[in-house]
Design a protein around this motif. Structure first.
Motif, PDB file in Angstrom:
ATOM      1  N   THR A  44       0.829  -1.208   0.000  1.00  0.00           N
ATOM      2  CA  THR A  44       0.000   0.000   0.000  1.00  0.00           C
ATOM      3  C   THR A  44       0.862   1.257   0.000  1.00  0.00           C
ATOM      4  OG1 THR A  44      -1.761  -1.150   1.183  1.00  0.00           O
ATOM      5  CG2 THR A  44      -1.805   1.249   1.246  1.00  0.00           C
ATOM      6  N   PHE A  45       1.827   1.325   0.896  1.00  0.00           N
ATOM      7  CA  PHE A  45       2.641   2.527   1.012  1.00  0.00           C
ATOM      8  C   PHE A  45       3.454   2.770  -0.258  1.00  0.00           C
ATOM      9  CE2 PHE A  45       2.667   1.782   5.876  1.00  0.00           C
ATOM     10  CZ  PHE A  45       1.394   2.312   5.967  1.00  0.00           C
ATOM     11  N   LYS A  46       3.937   1.701  -0.885  1.00  0.00           N
ATOM     12  CA  LYS A  46       4.670   1.860  -2.149  1.00  0.00           C
ATOM     13  C   LYS A  46       3.740   2.366  -3.248  1.00  0.00           C
ATOM     14  CE  LYS A  46       8.445  -1.453  -1.718  1.00  0.00           C
ATOM     15  NZ  LYS A  46       9.000  -2.716  -2.231  1.00  0.00           N
ATOM     16  N   ARG A  47       2.543   1.778  -3.343  1.00  0.00           N
ATOM     17  CA  ARG A  47       1.597   2.162  -4.387  1.00  0.00           C
ATOM     18  C   ARG A  47       1.172   3.622  -4.248  1.00  0.00           C
ATOM     19  NH1 ARG A  47      -3.164   0.571  -3.515  1.00  0.00           N
ATOM     20  NH2 ARG A  47      -2.448  -1.294  -2.438  1.00  0.00           N
ATOM     21  N   PHE A  48       1.021   4.080  -3.017  1.00  0.00           N
ATOM     22  CA  PHE A  48       0.619   5.464  -2.765  1.00  0.00           C
ATOM     23  C   PHE A  48       1.827   6.410  -2.781  1.00  0.00           C
ATOM     24  CE2 PHE A  48      -3.302   3.553  -1.613  1.00  0.00           C
ATOM     25  CZ  PHE A  48      -4.268   4.545  -1.589  1.00  0.00           C
ATOM     26  N   GLY A  49       3.028   5.879  -2.897  1.00  0.00           N
ATOM     27  CA  GLY A  49       4.223   6.708  -2.919  1.00  0.00           C
ATOM     28  C   GLY A  49       4.545   7.340  -1.582  1.00  0.00           C
ATOM     29  N   LEU A  90      -9.197  -6.437  12.893  1.00  0.00           N
ATOM     30  CA  LEU A  90      -9.104  -6.332  11.436  1.00  0.00           C
ATOM     31  C   LEU A  90      -8.125  -7.337  10.844  1.00  0.00           C
ATOM     32  CD1 LEU A  90     -10.258  -4.627   9.130  1.00  0.00           C
ATOM     33  CD2 LEU A  90      -8.405  -3.012   9.465  1.00  0.00           C
ATOM     34  N   MET A  91      -7.330  -7.972  11.689  1.00  0.00           N
ATOM     35  CA  MET A  91      -6.266  -8.849  11.186  1.00  0.00           C
ATOM     36  C   MET A  91      -6.787  -9.998  10.327  1.00  0.00           C
ATOM     37  SD  MET A  91      -3.537  -7.484  11.826  1.00  0.00           S
ATOM     38  CE  MET A  91      -2.572  -8.835  11.231  1.00  0.00           C
ATOM     39  N   SER A  92      -7.888 -10.593  10.682  1.00  0.00           N
ATOM     40  CA  SER A  92      -8.416 -11.718   9.903  1.00  0.00           C
ATOM     41  C   SER A  92      -9.559 -11.284   8.990  1.00  0.00           C
ATOM     42  CB  SER A  92      -8.894 -12.825  10.849  1.00  0.00           C
ATOM     43  OG  SER A  92      -9.896 -12.312  11.705  1.00  0.00           O
ATOM     44  N   ASP A  93      -9.784  -9.998   8.904  1.00  0.00           N
ATOM     45  CA  ASP A  93     -10.884  -9.460   8.109  1.00  0.00           C
ATOM     46  C   ASP A  93     -10.444  -9.258   6.660  1.00  0.00           C
ATOM     47  OD1 ASP A  93     -12.823  -7.572   6.984  1.00  0.00           O
ATOM     48  OD2 ASP A  93     -13.491  -7.289   9.052  1.00  0.00           O
ATOM     49  N   PRO A  94     -11.249  -9.681   5.695  1.00  0.00           N
ATOM     50  CA  PRO A  94     -10.876  -9.478   4.288  1.00  0.00           C
ATOM     51  C   PRO A  94     -10.835  -8.002   3.884  1.00  0.00           C
ATOM     52  CG  PRO A  94     -13.075 -10.447   4.455  1.00  0.00           C
ATOM     53  CD  PRO A  94     -12.491 -10.422   5.839  1.00  0.00           C
ATOM     54  N   ARG A  95     -11.352  -7.123   4.734  1.00  0.00           N
ATOM     55  CA  ARG A  95     -11.332  -5.680   4.430  1.00  0.00           C
ATOM     56  C   ARG A  95     -10.012  -5.010   4.778  1.00  0.00           C
ATOM     57  NH1 ARG A  95     -16.342  -3.772   7.803  1.00  0.00           N
ATOM     58  NH2 ARG A  95     -15.339  -5.229   9.211  1.00  0.00           N
ATOM     59  N   LEU A  96      -9.039  -5.763   5.307  1.00  0.00           N
ATOM     60  CA  LEU A  96      -7.761  -5.174   5.715  1.00  0.00           C
ATOM     61  C   LEU A  96      -7.075  -4.396   4.590  1.00  0.00           C
ATOM     62  CD1 LEU A  96      -5.582  -4.726   7.880  1.00  0.00           C
ATOM     63  CD2 LEU A  96      -4.600  -6.925   7.226  1.00  0.00           C
ATOM     64  N   PRO A  97      -6.937  -4.941   3.375  1.00  0.00           N
ATOM     65  CA  PRO A  97      -6.288  -4.152   2.314  1.00  0.00           C
ATOM     66  C   PRO A  97      -7.023  -2.845   1.991  1.00  0.00           C
ATOM     67  CG  PRO A  97      -6.368  -6.464   1.705  1.00  0.00           C
ATOM     68  CD  PRO A  97      -7.214  -6.316   2.937  1.00  0.00           C
ATOM     69  N   GLY A  98      -8.344  -2.893   1.969  1.00  0.00           N
ATOM     70  CA  GLY A  98      -9.116  -1.677   1.712  1.00  0.00           C
ATOM     71  C   GLY A  98      -8.966  -0.650   2.819  1.00  0.00           C
ATOM     72  N   ALA A  99      -8.871  -1.136   4.062  1.00  0.00           N
ATOM     73  CA  ALA A  99      -8.672  -0.227   5.193  1.00  0.00           C
ATOM     74  C   ALA A  99      -7.314   0.461   5.089  1.00  0.00           C
ATOM     75  CB  ALA A  99      -8.785  -0.986   6.513  1.00  0.00           C
ATOM     76  N   PHE A 100      -6.294  -0.288   4.673  1.00  0.00           N
ATOM     77  CA  PHE A 100      -4.974   0.324   4.492  1.00  0.00           C
ATOM     78  C   PHE A 100      -5.007   1.363   3.378  1.00  0.00           C
ATOM     79  CE2 PHE A 100      -2.546  -2.332   7.330  1.00  0.00           C
ATOM     80  CZ  PHE A 100      -1.500  -1.490   7.651  1.00  0.00           C
ATOM     81  N   ASP A 101      -5.689   1.052   2.275  1.00  0.00           N
ATOM     82  CA  ASP A 101      -5.820   2.032   1.195  1.00  0.00           C
ATOM     83  C   ASP A 101      -6.480   3.304   1.712  1.00  0.00           C
ATOM     84  OD1 ASP A 101      -4.654   0.324  -0.621  1.00  0.00           O
ATOM     85  OD2 ASP A 101      -6.496  -0.116  -1.727  1.00  0.00           O
TER      86      ASP A 101
END
Length: 142
Positions: A44-49, A90-101
């Protein structure tokens, strides 16, 4: 056995002992899912720069680091240090990547536009559309 073969065996045994020692000294993950969390955060951090990368901190529910019902939060301290707080729930939640975004979008919005913008305003939404894996998962305000 000649001297060269003996020396090679000694070096091999020393190398194997070093490998075993390093393996024994390597700590296990501090919590289940740590590797997944680190991989998602890095991607996420790389993609967002976002460089330098913000600190990521896993927090317990009810610790006071997140509002009631909140799963993640981006924070910028007075010192300028940035942090993404993530609830253990949130660790086992499938929404984790979206939350990071979503949280990365807040940090990038603040870096570009300052803190005097609407929390989920047009600047935030534009960054979600541009960088998020799935802009719809980046926030409900798109």
């Amino acid at each position: 056995m000649n001297q060269n073969a003996f020396t090679l065996r000694i070096h091999f045994i020393r190398a194997m002992l070093c490998v075993a020692l390093v393996a024994a000294m390597t700590p296990p993950p501090a919590f289940p899912g740590q590797d997944r969390l680190a991989a998602i955060a890095l991607d996420t951090f790389k993609r967002f720069g976002l460089s330098p990368m913000p600190r990521v901190r896993l927090v317990k529910s009810g610790s006071g680091d997140l509002e009631r019902g909140e799963l993640a939060r981006a924070v910028v301290y007075d010192s300028g240090r940035e942090e993404v707080r993530v609830s253990q729930r949130l660790m086992s939640d499938p929404r984790l990547p979206g939350a990071f975004d979503h949280e990365a979008a807040h940090l990038l919005t603040w870096r570009i536009h300052g803190h005097d913008v609407e929390v989920h305003g047009p600047e935030f939404r534009a960054i979600c559309r541009k960088y998020a894996r799935d802009p719809k998962s980046c926030g409900t305000h798109l």
